[in-house]
Design a protein around this motif. Sequence first.
Motif, PDB file in Angstrom:
ATOM      1  N   GLN A  62       0.823  -1.206   0.000  1.00  0.00           N
ATOM      2  CA  GLN A  62       0.000   0.000   0.000  1.00  0.00           C
ATOM      3  C   GLN A  62       0.861   1.262   0.000  1.00  0.00           C
ATOM      4  N   LEU A  63       2.021   1.171   0.649  1.00  0.00           N
ATOM      5  CA  LEU A  63       2.893   2.345   0.791  1.00  0.00           C
ATOM      6  C   LEU A  63       3.824   2.553  -0.397  1.00  0.00           C
ATOM      7  N   PHE A 211      -1.103   4.826  -0.703  1.00  0.00           N
ATOM      8  CA  PHE A 211      -1.356   5.275   0.666  1.00  0.00           C
ATOM      9  C   PHE A 211      -0.058   5.740   1.317  1.00  0.00           C
ATOM     10  N   LEU A 213       1.861   6.539   5.310  1.00  0.00           N
ATOM     11  CA  LEU A 213       1.850   6.101   6.702  1.00  0.00           C
ATOM     12  C   LEU A 213       1.417   7.254   7.598  1.00  0.00           C
ATOM     13  N   HIS A 216       1.960   4.530  13.382  1.00  0.00           N
ATOM     14  CA  HIS A 216       2.385   3.144  13.596  1.00  0.00           C
ATOM     15  C   HIS A 216       2.740   2.962  15.063  1.00  0.00           C
ATOM     16  N   LEU A 224      -2.932   3.851   7.681  1.00  0.00           N
ATOM     17  CA  LEU A 224      -2.551   4.403   6.391  1.00  0.00           C
ATOM     18  C   LEU A 224      -3.664   5.318   5.891  1.00  0.00           C
ATOM     19  N   ASN A 227      -2.937   8.591  -0.460  1.00  0.00           N
ATOM     20  CA  ASN A 227      -1.837   9.427  -0.929  1.00  0.00           C
ATOM     21  C   ASN A 227      -2.318  10.269  -2.119  1.00  0.00           C
TER      22      ASN A 227
END
Length: 533
Positions: A62-63, A211, A213, A216, A224, A227
């Motif tokens: 996703q990142l 996405f 972050l 965390h 998330l 983006n």
Amino acid sequence: MTKFFATTAIAVALALPAHAVQPAEGEVLAESQSYTYWLLDAIKTLDPARNTDVEGSDVLRQLFEGLMNEDATGAMVPGVAERFEESDDKLTYTFHLRDAKWSNGQPVTAGDFVHAWQRVVNPATASEYAWFMELMNIVNATQIVKGEKPPEELGVKALDDRTLQVTLTTPTPYFIKTLSHATTYPVPQSVIAEHGDDWTQPGKLVGNGAFVLAAHNLGVDITLEKNPEYWDAANVLMQRVQGVTVNDNNVALTRYQAGELDRVQIPAGQYPRLSQESPDQAVSIPYACSYAYVYNVSDKGPEALKDVRVREALSLALQRDIIVENVLQGGQRPATTWTHWAIEGFDQPQTELATMSQADKTARAQELLAEAGYGPDNPLALTLQYNTDDNHKKLAIAAQQFWKPLGVNLTLNNVEWKVHTDRMQNQDFEIARYAWCADYNEASTFLDWFRTDGYNSGKWSNAEFDRLMAEAKTADDTAPLYSRAEEILAEEVPAAFVYHYAKVDMINPKIRGLPTDNVLNTWYAKDLYRLAD
């Protein structure tokens, strides 16, 4: 061996848009587009070069975004690469990158891929997945991993900012399939240079995925958010994704039923009931992972396990039918091979483990242990290590019961995931529970694990096995090679293969876009959306 379309066909296909999944006609979207799913353990790292876990890969997907993605069936589709060409000798691939950006607004360049891949093979990075670049057969990968050449000599170069060239040592039919794996993702060189090992922390991590972050809390949750700089952001509906760590699977199921989670693994034995009670939520589909008890045959392992008769006896005595039918009960299958039965193009060999009755297996196990000098009058003491999970505990207790009549006194040792993996990597165990999930849809993703220089935590080694796997890299027909490799595993028994996974989950029916036809279970939050109540 898996066959690909002609190069021109691939190039044309990759030139097409690869937009995220969209709602069907008549579906009404929820006002809040969020997805919350269960994590068994903490995410160890958000560095693509250092990740080894399936759960970590799910977050990294996703990142970050690699050259290729997978669609709902597992077929390769464009990621950062819009298209590519393959040379006539199948040794050179030229990728043409789309106009993509990092989450800080900077352009994603071919040089970012070069830096990332060189970083993986650089011994200074200490990447546990450096061997993946070797598996891809990239020029000089093996020599660099061994410290014999500098990372700059890896067979990957930026012809310009939007053109990446990769050179292989040998034609590799599965090469394109490796390019959706987290190890191949680009990383932001300037951000890593600025922050060092802290570059993956919230507020510092810069990615190129759909996405970013947001938060965390290690071992608690990871959050998330969409983006806005992602190249296809206009077609991404999901706004927020959260993974919540719950070490107890039964507690996680309770939280799902309370509406706190949208997806959770069904605990062992509960699928039949839940599929009756909630047929629109309980799901069981083939999942390309195999569960095993790995034997430590290294110098640090117990002397008894260096005797193949002992290893074979323990394997034969595991009553796999009881494990899948009475303990797990979720559509899993007994494992008589390391390679998952659903892997594309794989033909399972008919070994004794696959054809003998359980009564005959148990009798043979007793004979083998007696030949090795063990039995009820001279018990064999061993320790089985497993990471925290109720399912692993149930299976470990079952193994303990299956082996006890043979004269095996099995001590169970439950440790947390990070401790478990660290001990396995350092051969600080006797027998260890482990599972391997396919990195791509081809049998070598499993079999390469047991190469002498593969991941191979138990340090088993066999020259014929290594030769077969080397030969398979260039063979037109890999099926007989893979079959023979599995036969060697059956003869040498470096591990007791227990069962082949099924993905057995409760999924909120309001969440759409999760794949059910991809045996790798690769999912992308950019393809998800939530329906209104």
